[in-house]
Design an enzyme around this catalytic site. Structure first.
Site, PDB file in Angstrom:
ATOM      1  N   ASP A 137      54.006  50.042 -47.382  1.00  0.00           N
ATOM      2  CA  ASP A 137      55.594  50.377 -46.697  1.00  0.00           C
ATOM      3  C   ASP A 137      56.683  50.946 -47.684  1.00  0.00           C
ATOM      4  O   ASP A 137      57.281  51.705 -47.405  1.00  0.00           O
ATOM      5  CB  ASP A 137      55.974  49.550 -45.563  1.00  0.00           C
ATOM      6  CG  ASP A 137      56.113  48.210 -46.125  1.00  0.00           C
ATOM      7  OD1 ASP A 137      55.794  48.164 -47.199  1.00  0.00           O
ATOM      8  OD2 ASP A 137      56.416  47.106 -45.406  1.00  0.00           O
ATOM      9  N   HIS A 138      56.735  50.162 -48.806  1.00  0.00           N
ATOM     10  CA  HIS A 138      58.032  50.428 -49.526  1.00  0.00           C
ATOM     11  C   HIS A 138      57.892  51.522 -50.510  1.00  0.00           C
ATOM     12  O   HIS A 138      58.743  51.905 -51.002  1.00  0.00           O
ATOM     13  CB  HIS A 138      58.251  48.858 -50.486  1.00  0.00           C
ATOM     14  CG  HIS A 138      58.644  47.828 -49.711  1.00  0.00           C
ATOM     15  ND1 HIS A 138      58.275  47.400 -48.544  1.00  0.00           N
ATOM     16  CD2 HIS A 138      59.670  47.235 -50.049  1.00  0.00           C
ATOM     17  CE1 HIS A 138      58.938  46.299 -48.085  1.00  0.00           C
ATOM     18  NE2 HIS A 138      60.008  46.109 -49.179  1.00  0.00           N
ATOM     19  N   ASP A 165      57.673  38.982 -48.989  1.00  0.00           N
ATOM     20  CA  ASP A 165      59.036  39.695 -48.831  1.00  0.00           C
ATOM     21  C   ASP A 165      60.165  38.860 -48.148  1.00  0.00           C
ATOM     22  O   ASP A 165      59.552  38.009 -47.187  1.00  0.00           O
ATOM     23  CB  ASP A 165      58.789  40.982 -47.736  1.00  0.00           C
ATOM     24  CG  ASP A 165      59.692  41.916 -47.625  1.00  0.00           C
ATOM     25  OD1 ASP A 165      59.833  42.891 -48.309  1.00  0.00           O
ATOM     26  OD2 ASP A 165      60.500  41.764 -46.522  1.00  0.00           O
ATOM     27  N   ARG A 193      70.150  44.556 -44.512  1.00  0.00           N
ATOM     28  CA  ARG A 193      70.622  44.134 -45.796  1.00  0.00           C
ATOM     29  C   ARG A 193      71.632  45.241 -46.292  1.00  0.00           C
ATOM     30  O   ARG A 193      71.025  46.428 -46.250  1.00  0.00           O
ATOM     31  CB  ARG A 193      69.399  44.111 -46.567  1.00  0.00           C
ATOM     32  CG  ARG A 193      69.920  43.436 -48.000  1.00  0.00           C
ATOM     33  CD  ARG A 193      68.764  42.979 -48.648  1.00  0.00           C
ATOM     34  NE  ARG A 193      68.503  41.472 -48.501  1.00  0.00           N
ATOM     35  CZ  ARG A 193      67.597  40.725 -48.973  1.00  0.00           C
ATOM     36  NH1 ARG A 193      66.597  41.233 -49.760  1.00  0.00           N
ATOM     37  NH2 ARG A 193      67.271  39.663 -48.392  1.00  0.00           N
ATOM     38  N   SER A 200      66.210  39.511 -52.273  1.00  0.00           N
ATOM     39  CA  SER A 200      64.691  39.377 -52.038  1.00  0.00           C
ATOM     40  C   SER A 200      63.793  38.321 -52.946  1.00  0.00           C
ATOM     41  O   SER A 200      64.470  37.820 -53.769  1.00  0.00           O
ATOM     42  CB  SER A 200      64.245  40.857 -52.195  1.00  0.00           C
ATOM     43  OG  SER A 200      63.471  40.864 -53.564  1.00  0.00           O
ATOM     44  N   ARG A 258      61.388  38.944 -54.809  1.00  0.00           N
ATOM     45  CA  ARG A 258      60.475  39.272 -55.882  1.00  0.00           C
ATOM     46  C   ARG A 258      60.667  38.431 -57.061  1.00  0.00           C
ATOM     47  O   ARG A 258      61.402  37.991 -57.584  1.00  0.00           O
ATOM     48  CB  ARG A 258      60.928  40.855 -56.116  1.00  0.00           C
ATOM     49  CG  ARG A 258      62.165  40.600 -56.960  1.00  0.00           C
ATOM     50  CD  ARG A 258      62.842  42.027 -56.952  1.00  0.00           C
ATOM     51  NE  ARG A 258      63.350  42.753 -55.629  1.00  0.00           N
ATOM     52  CZ  ARG A 258      64.283  43.398 -55.278  1.00  0.00           C
ATOM     53  NH1 ARG A 258      64.975  44.099 -56.361  1.00  0.00           N
ATOM     54  NH2 ARG A 258      64.588  43.965 -54.163  1.00  0.00           N
TER      55      ARG A 258
HETATM   56 FE1  SF4 Z   1      61.268  47.360 -45.598  1.00  0.00          FE
HETATM   57 FE2  SF4 Z   1      62.580  45.236 -46.513  1.00  0.00          FE
HETATM   58 FE3  SF4 Z   1      63.747  47.282 -45.098  1.00  0.00          FE
HETATM   59 FE4  SF4 Z   1      62.383  45.861 -43.775  1.00  0.00          FE
HETATM   60  S1  SF4 Z   1      64.218  45.072 -45.019  1.00  0.00           S
HETATM   61  S2  SF4 Z   1      62.314  47.976 -43.587  1.00  0.00           S
HETATM   62  S3  SF4 Z   1      60.696  45.409 -45.062  1.00  0.00           S
HETATM   63  S4  SF4 Z   1      62.674  47.084 -47.329  1.00  0.00           S
END
Ligand code: SF4
Length: 793
Positions: A113-114, A178, A472, A671, A673
């Site tokens: 997805d990223h 995540d 975020r 995050s 990571r």
């Molecule tokens: Fe993707 Fe993280 Fe944004 Fe959710 S918060 S859409 S998992 S990048």
């Protein structure tokens, strides 16, 4: 035809067995473990829901001698499941490959997805991502097949939405690589965001360690008014708690207001709970969760959970009656009086209630013009969110209105299932009728995968405002422009901003002008919790691939710029650290985005050496008036004498000069990571000394063999390092006999000028390592320890 049918068989259909969706949880086992813990160490004391789920997942209760002390005792837990997104999965898989395991020990899923850059529309976005990231997808797919992992390809959806639709189950424990993994708390799951190294623990059946969290109770009363949305709960809570307020806590919701919320609304609240630094958030099991489970073809889980509701899936009766006695803290939120909120710019805890927005925009001189309005993402992609937002779009289009001139309106559906349902039910058409563009089912603009570079506001670094229903909003996160003011709000408010083109527009009182020049006011949004006709399944090609092939080769080209086989870090020498230089004294906020930037760097997530070229490029140097990514070289004669942080760190690495980072409060927030810990380690960092740490990052440092220390006197000693840190030479006292019983490690610091020691300081610090974590440190990394236990090396 034969080939096609084989290929088709590999993809799970909605009903193709337990792996496609979560199996019914083993509630008997959880109850047994919990009862044993209650009867022994917990002395039959009443428990909150969060405590119940944690204690039901203790790896071995008999190894505990006394009741866990929140904030002190480390719990060893056995998670039920792991989920990973494509950016963080790369490093987790590279690590898992070195662990010597043949198959993951718990059900695991990978979600692409990223890495999808989303800006042209769904099909083009996904096709382009195969061109740009084929190597990564093929690597992840092959690894999934080798180790028996469910593989969700690009375009299938965003990790947290897919987990909610398929894998979340009440009362279970999941780790996700995540930070918004807590989303699944909306379905009563304890879902915790971790680094890849922790995920490797769970995948390798190594007990996963968590410092026993405190529990913060949020009591909800009343019910949301027509313009109110679950998002407003977490926007207001973030405003109250700030980005640090939840650190060390699990947020547990309770009270009569809970019953009025949809399952997906609760997921939104838990999702953005990551922004207050909480370990996770969770709701007790409710009828709306049962409805959601049935709507997503998991009736068997709903039936099993119904039977557990009163005993396992809610807090004990005594807790419900006297919450003040059992929660470590309580925050009250009255849903009936909750206003829609706008949080931002640049930080998710800067809360402005809707009614004060117009004044605040004027006072703070925020840019009132909204250049882009974005809905969807993992935070707000539910049927309820999208159908309510669409009801506003319909009101506008019926009056011939489109989004405001100069405002882009983008939709990021959370999954193929939600996209297909949205299309079938006319929601997509409602958005498109006012000028929306529907992007791929992926993170896209939320993580900077937007390609907005050609837009003049980004090209010219213009101050502008964007409004999203995301979670975020650190500076430059969405489009790379540090002057883009990014506000977080509910999907309903995003629609208001899209139609008016103004931040200050208040749909509750302000009017819009229709195509005939007549003023009108939007009526409150309406929508359905769940689709009346059930969810559409979407295209088969986006079902997960489940195809365990243990003999599979995992492709990593030695010439690859994006993937690199990992080499184990060197074990600790057994000696004190000496001759260590200060690379940088970081001033102020330093998130994992600052330590390991995302955006264009995402493509190097599987190549530690290349990615480390971004190390700390967002950090402000306290010794140089807060200048970002600029430091002086502490070693005379070493080039560059002054340069970017990664350039100087690389120079130290080449010259074998060990170095440390001095950090401010809440270092490493954001995050999960682990790259933010691996990169400094790769470049030769041996310690990070902070005024305080964000939890996940501190653990990640420990996993990678970097020693995290906290100043005993943060308000004094930090400043020793804020003045000419290039003159300082540091050695430690207390590392050579480091143990879990004595937290003290001292830094003996000499200020050397012109070859002479002109000042010296003794700086007392604390470590927070458990016995196991000290094992990681000594081995050089947690992975080194796992590999030696597997006998792989
Ligand atoms: Fe993707 Fe993280 Fe944004 Fe959710 S918060 S859409 S998992 S990048």
């Amino acid at each position: 035809h034969g080939l096609r049918s084989i290929a088709a068989r590999r993809y799970a259909t909605a009903s193709s067995g337990p792996q496609a969706r979560a199996a019914v949880p083993n509630y008997d086992l959880f109850r047994q473990r919990l009862d044993k813990a209650r009867a022994t160490v917990l002395e039959n004391k009443p428990l909150t829901l969060a405590q119940k789920i944690l204690y039901a997942h203790l790896h071995d209760v008999s190894s505990m001698s006394s009741a866990p002390v929140p904030g002190e005792t480390y719990l060893k837990l056995s998670p039920d499941r792991v989920a990973m997104q494509d950016a963080s999965a790369q490093m987790a898989i590279l690590q898992f490959m070195l662990s010597g395991m043949k198959q993951t020990a718990v059900p695991t899923s990978i979600h692409c997805d990223h890495l999808v850059e989303a800006y042209e529309g769904a099909d083009k976005d996904v096709a382009r991502s195969w061109q740009t990231s084929r190597e990564i997808y093929e690597f992840l797919q092959a690894a999934s097949q080798k180790y028996g992992i469910a593989f969700w390809k690009p375009g299938s959806g965003i990790i947290h939405q897919l987990v909610l639709e398929n894998y979340a189950a009440p009362g279970t424990l999941m780790l996700g690589t995540d930070s918004h993994t807590p989303n699944a708390g909306g379905l009563g799951m304890l879902a915790i965001g971790v680094g890849g190294a922790d995920a490797v623990d769970a995948m390798a059946s190594i007990p996963w360690e968590l410092k026993a969290p405190r529990v913060l109770g949020v009591r909800l009363s009343g019910s949301l008014h027509p313009w109110g949305s679950p998002k407003d709960v977490i926007l207001a809570l973030a405003g109250k708690l700030t980005v640090r307020g939840g650190t060390g806590y699990i947020v547990e919701y309770f009270g009569e207001g809970v019953a009025s919320l949809s399952c997906t609304g609760m997921a939104t609240i838990c999702n953005m709970g990551a922004e207050v630094g909480a370990t996770t958030s969770v709701f007790p099991y409710t009828p709306s969760m049962a409805r959601y489970l049935r709507a997503t073809q998991r009736a068997a889980i709903a039936a099993a959970a119904d039977a557990q509701q009163a005993t396992y899936l809610s807090a004990d009766e005594q807790v419900a009656q006297s919450p003040e006695k059992y929660y470590d803290e309580i925050v009250d939120i009255d849903l009936s009086s909750l206003e829609p909120g706008y949080n931002g710019p640049f930080t998710p805890d800067l809360y402005t209630p809707r009614s004060q927005m117009a004044d605040t925009v004027g006072r703070e001189q925020w840019s009132d013009k909204v250049s882009a309005a974005l809905i969807g993402s993992c935070t707000n992609s539910s049927y309820q969110d999208l159908s309510r937002a669409a009801s506003l779009a319909r009101q506008a289009s019926e009056r011939g209105l489109k989004v405001a001139a100069g405002t882009e309106f983008l939709v990021s559906p959370g999954s193929e299932q939600i996209r297909a349902t949205m299309e079938r039910d006319g929601i997509q058409q409602a958005f498109e009728s006012i000028g929306a563009q529907v992007l791929a089912n992926a993170c896209g603009p939320c993580i900077g995968q937007w390609n907005r570079d050609e837009n003049p506001v980004v090209k010219n670094r213009e101050t502008n405002s964007i409004v999203s229903s995301f979670n975020r909003n650190f500076r430059a996160r969405n489009d790379g422009n540090p002057n883009t003011m990014n506000f977080l709000t509910s999907p309903e408010m995003v629609l208001g901003a899209a139609l008016s083109g103004r931040l200050s527009f208040n749909p509750l009182v302000d009017t819009l002008t229709d195509s005939a020049g007549k003023e009108f006011r939007l009526q409150p949004p309406t929508g359905d919790e769940l689709p009346k006709d059930g969810y559409a399944q979407g295209r088969d090609e986006y079902r997960p691939l489940l195809d365990h092939q243990p003999a599979m080769e995992i492709p990593i080209a030695p010439t690859s710029a994006r993937l690199q086989t990992l080499e184990a870090f060197v074990p600790w020498s057994g000696q004190e650290f000496s001759d260590t230089r200060v690379l940088v004294t970081v001033q102020g906020k330093c998130t994992t985005d600052h330590i390991s930037a995302a955006g264009k760097w995402l493509k190097y997530k599987g190549h530690l050496e290349n990615l480390s070229r971004n190390t700390l490029i967002g950090a402000a140097n306290a010794a140089m008036d807060g200048q970002v990514n600029l430091v002086r070289n502490a070693v005379e004669g070493l080039e560059p004498a002054q340069g970017t942080i990664p350039d100087v760190a690389l120079a130290y690495k080449k010259a074998s000069v060990p170095w440390l980072v001095i950090a401010d409060y809440n270092y490493g927030e954001g995050s999960a990571r682990e790259h933010a810990a691996m990169q400094p380690r790769f470049l030769g960092c041996n310690m990070v000394v902070a005024r305080s740490f964000a939890r996940i990052h501190e653990t990640n440092l420990k996993k990678q063999g970097v020693l995290p220390l906290v100043f005993a006197r943060p308000d004094e000693d930090y400043f020793i390092f804020a003045k000419d840190p290039h003159e300082l030479v540091v050695r430690t006292q207390g590392v050579s006999d480091i143990n879990e019983h004595n937290p003290v490690v001292s830094l003996l610091v000499e200020r050397v000028r012109g070859g002479n020691v002109v000042e010296s300081y003794s700086v007392e610090c604390r470590h927070t390592m458990s016995a196991d974590q000290i094992g990681w440190f000594k081995a050089g990394s947690a992975l080194n320890l796992i590999a030696s236990q597997q006998g792989a090396r």
